[in-house]
Design an enzyme around this catalytic site. Sequence first.
Site, mmCIF file in Angstrom:
data_model
loop_
_atom_site.group_PDB
_atom_site.id
_atom_site.type_symbol
_atom_site.label_atom_id
_atom_site.label_comp_id
_atom_site.label_asym_id
_atom_site.label_seq_id
_atom_site.Cartn_x
_atom_site.Cartn_y
_atom_site.Cartn_z
ATOM 1 C CD GLN A 226 18.058 -24.553 11.636
ATOM 2 O OE1 GLN A 226 16.869 -24.698 11.442
ATOM 3 N NE2 GLN A 226 18.878 -24.150 10.704
ATOM 4 C CB SER A 227 17.006 -19.524 16.714
ATOM 5 O OG SER A 227 15.899 -19.129 17.474
ATOM 6 C CG ASN A 228 12.669 -23.828 15.599
ATOM 7 O OD1 ASN A 228 12.680 -24.079 14.402
ATOM 8 N ND2 ASN A 228 13.099 -24.681 16.516
ATOM 9 C CB ALA B 101 21.046 -21.659 17.695
ATOM 10 C CB ILE C 182 15.911 -16.182 15.183
ATOM 11 C CG1 ILE C 182 16.758 -16.030 16.458
ATOM 12 C CG2 ILE C 182 16.328 -15.200 14.105
ATOM 13 C CD1 ILE C 182 16.638 -14.696 17.160
#
Length: 326
Positions: free
Chosen positions: A73-75, A71, A77
């Site tokens: 908002q990915s942690n 996403a 990434i």
Amino acid sequence: MSIDVRKLDLCVLPTPIHRLNWLSDHLGADIWIKRDDLTGFALGGNKGRKLEYLMAQAQDMGATVVVGAGANQSNFIRQLAAACGVIGVRCVAVTMAAPYQSPDRSHGGGWVGGNELLDPWLPIERRVFADATWDDLTRYSEQVAEELTKAGETVFLLPIGGSSPIGVHSFVEAGREIEAVGPFDWIVTASSSGSTQVGLAHAVQGSETRVLGISADPEPEIVDDLLDLSAAYCNEFGGTPLTRGDIHFDLDYVGEGYGVPNGAAVAAMDLLMQTAGIFLDPIYSGKAFSGLLGNLRSGRIGGRILFWHTGGVPTMFAAWQGANDD
Ligand SMILES: *Cc1c(COP(=O)(O)O)cnc(C)c1O
């Protein structure tokens, strides 16, 4: 079973583990917390553990580019890009605002801010796609990887959330960190791409401890993905695959869908903040903690309980914008 696999030292391990005294008194229970919000790499969270091994694999294959998906908002990434910076490879992130598990579950909306605000600090090249399913996102990442390979790069393509067998391995190793204070009756964790739950379940396999995954996605078929992941892990690392009886999985706390905030999670986040001064996040750990509270209330879990805090706190600095919001 202990297999020596090369890893990089990115995190500060072991993470702390401590009892939640005020909360335990308040609830008449015995609740502990494992602080993977404090893994110490790029603002912490559970993905740092997987990346220690995944980045060693990237180095071993001589990767020039790492492709990851998640996403916006990915942690994962966020921590992936930081890890790519450390080992000096390009990071291409294939992302979308609000992926969903199955085609009939599109809910629209997405988080703005949070982890994305950190992009200027990271060597990240985002390829942003329109919302679709997690399977579509995987396909897009494969296409991007192919494109980069054709352009002459040596590409290391990661599964969503870093949930490969070696990602599972990192959480089998993490499970050893609780031996000094264990045993617990239950370990409760947020669960999405699965390697956290599957790794912890392998770590306690054959003991009395059970692992309860509180799902961040709404579809029951995820249990099959967890079993497949366990089989893939055993294929590479040995051991006995988990059975359905080993998978305690709860879909009742995700609410409308992946990432969509809900009131029970907010109330749980508030309770942990008020009683322990610990922040959770609204996508994973807040829902997981509301699941812990709900399952404690219903009597499904009891005894000595360990909440595995998987991190995600940067999402506290993001705002949810629903499909119908202006
Ligand atoms: C990715 C993530 C999870 C889920 O872990 P999986 O191993 O993907 O199941 C839980 N909490 C947070 C904060 C995460 O970023």
